[in-house]
Enzyme design. Sequence first.
Site, mmCIF file in Angstrom:
data_model
loop_
_atom_site.group_PDB
_atom_site.id
_atom_site.type_symbol
_atom_site.label_atom_id
_atom_site.label_comp_id
_atom_site.label_asym_id
_atom_site.label_seq_id
_atom_site.Cartn_x
_atom_site.Cartn_y
_atom_site.Cartn_z
ATOM 1 N N HIS A 1 0.869 -1.182 0.000
ATOM 2 C CA HIS A 1 0.000 0.000 0.000
ATOM 3 C C HIS A 1 0.907 1.234 0.000
ATOM 4 O O HIS A 1 2.016 1.180 0.534
ATOM 5 C CB HIS A 1 -0.821 -0.072 1.296
ATOM 6 C CG HIS A 1 -1.873 0.972 1.464
ATOM 7 N ND1 HIS A 1 -1.597 2.264 1.838
ATOM 8 C CD2 HIS A 1 -3.224 0.902 1.361
ATOM 9 C CE1 HIS A 1 -2.731 2.941 1.944
ATOM 10 N NE2 HIS A 1 -3.724 2.142 1.658
ATOM 11 N N ASP B 1 3.167 -4.046 8.114
ATOM 12 C CA ASP B 1 1.920 -3.301 7.970
ATOM 13 C C ASP B 1 0.786 -4.303 8.214
ATOM 14 O O ASP B 1 0.518 -5.171 7.388
ATOM 15 C CB ASP B 1 1.872 -2.731 6.543
ATOM 16 C CG ASP B 1 0.517 -2.126 6.198
ATOM 17 O OD1 ASP B 1 -0.431 -2.257 7.000
ATOM 18 O OD2 ASP B 1 0.407 -1.529 5.104
ATOM 19 N N LYS C 1 -10.076 -0.282 10.885
ATOM 20 C CA LYS C 1 -10.275 -1.551 10.164
ATOM 21 C C LYS C 1 -10.514 -2.692 11.157
ATOM 22 O O LYS C 1 -10.758 -3.831 10.774
ATOM 23 C CB LYS C 1 -9.077 -1.848 9.273
ATOM 24 C CG LYS C 1 -8.909 -0.776 8.186
ATOM 25 C CD LYS C 1 -7.876 -1.153 7.182
ATOM 26 C CE LYS C 1 -7.301 0.037 6.468
ATOM 27 N NZ LYS C 1 -8.013 0.434 5.256
HETATM 28 N N1 PMP Z 1 -1.820 -0.531 4.621
HETATM 29 C C1 PMP Z 1 -2.804 -1.285 4.114
HETATM 30 C C2 PMP Z 1 -2.489 -2.685 3.660
HETATM 31 C C3 PMP Z 1 -4.098 -0.775 4.031
HETATM 32 O O1 PMP Z 1 -5.082 -1.526 3.515
HETATM 33 C C4 PMP Z 1 -4.339 0.550 4.482
HETATM 34 C C5 PMP Z 1 -5.728 1.154 4.395
HETATM 35 N N2 PMP Z 1 -6.370 0.967 3.173
HETATM 36 C C6 PMP Z 1 -3.277 1.284 5.002
HETATM 37 C C7 PMP Z 1 -2.031 0.713 5.059
HETATM 38 C C8 PMP Z 1 -3.454 2.688 5.492
HETATM 39 O O2 PMP Z 1 -4.276 2.736 6.609
HETATM 40 P P1 PMP Z 1 -4.789 4.139 7.187
HETATM 41 O O3 PMP Z 1 -5.322 4.906 6.015
HETATM 42 O O4 PMP Z 1 -5.836 3.758 8.167
HETATM 43 O O5 PMP Z 1 -3.607 4.815 7.818
#
Ligand code: PMP
Length: 414
Positions: free
Chosen positions: A133, A210, A236
């Site tokens: 991500h 992560d 999440k």
């Molecule tokens: N890493 C992964 C694998 C994610 O799915 C996400 C959220 N889509 C994030 C990082 C970022 O999370 P946040 O926007 O809550 O900081």
Amino acid sequence: MDPSRSEPSGQSTAGPAAWRREFPALDAPVHGRRLAYLDSASTALKPRAVIDAVVRVFTHQAGNVHRGVHALSEAATEAYDAARDDIARFLGGRPDEVVLTSGTTGALNLVAHSWGRAHVGPGDAVIATALEHHSNLVPWQALCAERGATLRIAPIDDRGRIDLEALAGLLDDRVRLVAVSQLSNVVGTIAPVAEIAALAHAAGAIVVVDGAQAVAHLAVDVAALGCDFYAFSGHKLFAPPGTGVLWGRRALLEAMPAWQTGGEMVASVDYARARLREPPHRFEAGTPNIAGVIGLGAAIRYLATLDRAAIARHEARLHARLREALAGEDRVRVLGAPEAAVVAFTVAGAHPHDVATIVDREGVAIRSGHHCAEPLHHRLGADASARASLALYNDDADIDALIAALARVREVLR
Ligand code: PMP
């Protein structure tokens, strides 16, 4: 007893139908249809236990934390500190290793800005996998650019699995850090984190995980994973947004400089300088998201009342059905070989945004776009995708609704 620590009522441990009843957002029809919420990888719905805990904060615990001596401040502080204990237990770590952040993004940026600037220098290298991500990629790009280091990308195969041999080949004595997501938010593959950690440690690098997608679906035990940092977001994990966690090995945290400075992270201050507090407080400047953190503690305690093995079996069965149903659909291509929680797909001749818009009219909520993983989409030969994702409250009717709605997509776009 602190009222915020009361457990959810009802027969919530009984099974999927009872789990579903704890999530009031599912009660309201969408476009006149029963809601099929298949976007939990983006943000999960909140159970009554979390909603009640947050309401309780603003009605009975409305003071600031760690500051006042009055009753409301003490009530807030007690519930807030208890949440840190709950989070530590959930991860298999110690409360003094739990840094409360604004989310996964905040946690990973803390590692990059604090540990990274102190340990990554000119000529060094950082490894991130091709699955990451943007939150677990862009901070390392920025760190490497600033420090004169190189970012190496560990390749994946067409199923979305990390090529361990290739990763091992990238590891040498210049590599300081390896960044990997435990569960991909696009291809839904599970990374062999313990193996990666063993390889990285043998080469003298640390491992940052992560856990944004993993926390709601996989058992997380930071000791068994063998990682050095573990990041996740509360939203999440059925908790309010704007909350997150960085778990870090105590010895690493102790040696890390502050990143953000201000109130609450200092032991004493004069006009010339400040003496900083020990971790985790050193990394928690300013008034935190009090209600959010207390809500995160409530989410973790709610999950502890459920049979997580039964949830895993339920999700695995639904995931297999979803995967097979989508793979069997005309003009649909599933990205990679998903193992858990998410299935990303494209529909030939239809833009993913159009797919998501049309199925929304049928009461089906899915995500579309590149899901903050643009390089991964390009690696898989797609510009964007639609993504259905699961949580404990989903059922067969949700999958049926998606498949029926996809027939509607083909009709509209014919
Ligand atoms: N890493 C992964 C694998 C994610 O799915 C996400 C959220 N889509 C994030 C990082 C970022 O999370 P946040 O926007 O809550 O900081």
